[in-house]
Scaffold this motif. Structure first.
Motif, mmCIF file in Angstrom:
data_model
loop_
_atom_site.group_PDB
_atom_site.id
_atom_site.type_symbol
_atom_site.label_atom_id
_atom_site.label_comp_id
_atom_site.label_asym_id
_atom_site.label_seq_id
_atom_site.Cartn_x
_atom_site.Cartn_y
_atom_site.Cartn_z
ATOM 1 N N PRO A 88 1.083 -29.412 -20.632
ATOM 2 C CA PRO A 88 1.937 -28.224 -20.785
ATOM 3 C C PRO A 88 3.231 -28.505 -21.533
ATOM 4 N N GLU A 89 3.863 -29.633 -21.229
ATOM 5 C CA GLU A 89 5.125 -29.944 -21.899
ATOM 6 C C GLU A 89 4.925 -30.187 -23.397
ATOM 7 N N ASP A 90 3.741 -30.690 -23.767
ATOM 8 C CA ASP A 90 3.463 -30.913 -25.187
ATOM 9 C C ASP A 90 3.274 -29.588 -25.920
ATOM 10 N N LEU A 91 2.644 -28.628 -25.262
ATOM 11 C CA LEU A 91 2.464 -27.317 -25.876
ATOM 12 C C LEU A 91 3.808 -26.635 -26.082
ATOM 13 N N ILE A 92 4.654 -26.680 -25.072
ATOM 14 C CA ILE A 92 5.978 -26.068 -25.182
ATOM 15 C C ILE A 92 6.773 -26.722 -26.308
ATOM 16 N N ALA A 93 6.721 -28.047 -26.371
ATOM 17 C CA ALA A 93 7.436 -28.764 -27.431
ATOM 18 C C ALA A 93 6.885 -28.396 -28.802
ATOM 19 N N ALA A 94 5.548 -28.251 -28.895
ATOM 20 C CA ALA A 94 4.920 -27.906 -30.170
ATOM 21 C C ALA A 94 5.374 -26.538 -30.645
ATOM 22 N N VAL A 95 5.478 -25.590 -29.740
ATOM 23 C CA VAL A 95 5.938 -24.247 -30.102
ATOM 24 C C VAL A 95 7.342 -24.310 -30.687
ATOM 25 N N HIS A 96 8.213 -25.106 -30.069
ATOM 26 C CA HIS A 96 9.583 -25.219 -30.573
ATOM 27 C C HIS A 96 9.634 -25.907 -31.933
ATOM 28 N N VAL A 97 8.818 -26.948 -32.106
ATOM 29 C CA VAL A 97 8.790 -27.676 -33.381
ATOM 30 C C VAL A 97 8.352 -26.755 -34.511
ATOM 31 N N VAL A 98 7.239 -26.049 -34.300
ATOM 32 C CA VAL A 98 6.722 -25.154 -35.328
ATOM 33 C C VAL A 98 7.664 -23.975 -35.539
ATOM 34 N N GLY A 99 8.239 -23.464 -34.450
ATOM 35 C CA GLY A 99 9.176 -22.351 -34.562
ATOM 36 C C GLY A 99 10.426 -22.699 -35.349
ATOM 37 N N ALA A 100 10.774 -23.994 -35.332
ATOM 38 C CA ALA A 100 11.952 -24.452 -36.076
ATOM 39 C C ALA A 100 11.653 -24.678 -37.551
ATOM 40 N N GLY A 101 10.397 -24.413 -37.943
ATOM 41 C CA GLY A 101 10.041 -24.542 -39.344
ATOM 42 C C GLY A 101 9.462 -25.883 -39.721
ATOM 43 N N GLU A 102 9.214 -26.734 -38.730
ATOM 44 C CA GLU A 102 8.626 -28.034 -39.001
ATOM 45 C C GLU A 102 7.115 -27.963 -38.802
ATOM 46 N N SER A 103 6.411 -28.974 -39.279
ATOM 47 C CA SER A 103 4.976 -29.052 -39.045
ATOM 48 C C SER A 103 4.708 -30.014 -37.900
#
Length: 217
Positions: free
Chosen positions: A108-123
């Motif tokens: 779960p923590e990886d999914l949440i982190a992934a959403v923030h990474v992608v939302g910030a414009g990163e891949s």
């Protein structure tokens, strides 16, 4: 706040994802969709920062939906959720413009982190999955993004940077290899993407393997 649209044809999966993501007070769920067509229509209307995109769906699959969103709403970032081992469509999704991918069994923590990474414009190039992508891509290169002529526009250091990106290294790791500051590598990465006409690091990895630059040494 990172605004998210959750797309999956499995109602229980959607409910679980929504419950998980809403546990983070900085994530706002703006809507949900059960098909690719619904995802495209609702993303255009709701303008989320991130669309969590399943691949196998009725009406319009995740690859088609990602391609359409990339073309008509490029400001919306797509994070593909996949079972990977059974899902051979992942490369099509990345070529369609997805900003990253994650296994459905991720923590779960990886999914949440992934959403923030992608939302910030990163891949998102999760190391545990990226290695497998690289291995498979090395065995089955395809010419869709490849353009050898573009490689001539890169400086030697930019070419080195691209080779290291293709190995799945982060900016910090590349900086350590090349013995320079991380800020210098960020500049190199931006120039590589601009010169090659690529959307992000995901496409840079694909480009490197399709042109064979990773095997040039």
């Amino acid at each position: 706040m990172t605004r998210v649209l959750v797309t999956d044809d499995d109602g229980l999966m959607r409910a679980g994802l929504i419950e998980l993501l809403t546990a983070d007070p900085t994530i706002e769920i703006v809507g949900e969709a059960s098909t690719g067509r619904e995802a495209v229509d609702r993303a255009r209307r709701l303008s989320p920062d991130v669309v969590l995109m399943d691949v196998r769906m009725p009406d319009l699959d995740g690859i088609g939906a990602t391609r359409e969103l990339t073309r008509t709403a490029p400001e919306v970032k797509v994070l593909v959720l996949t079972t990977f081992e059974q899902d051979d469509y992942i490369f099509g999704a990345l070529r369609a413009g997805a900003s990253g991918f994650l296994l459905k069994r991720a923590r779960p923590e990886d999914l949440i982190a992934a959403v923030h990474v992608v939302g910030a414009g990163e891949s998102l190039l999760s190391p545990s999955v990226t290695r497998r992508v690289i291995d498979r891509m090395a065995q089955q290169p395809t010419p869709e993004l490849a353009d050898q002529a573009k490689l001539d526009t890169l400086t030697p250091r930019e070419r080195e940077t691209l080779e290291l990106i293709a190995r799945g290294l982060s900016n910090r790791e590349i900086a350590a290899v090349l013995v320079v500051e991380e800020s210098t590598i960020r500049t190199h990465v931006k120039r590589v993407l601009m010169k090659l006409g690529l959307r992000d690091r995901v496409q840079a990895v694909i480009f490197a393997y399709e042109t064979g630059i990773n095997r040039s040494r």
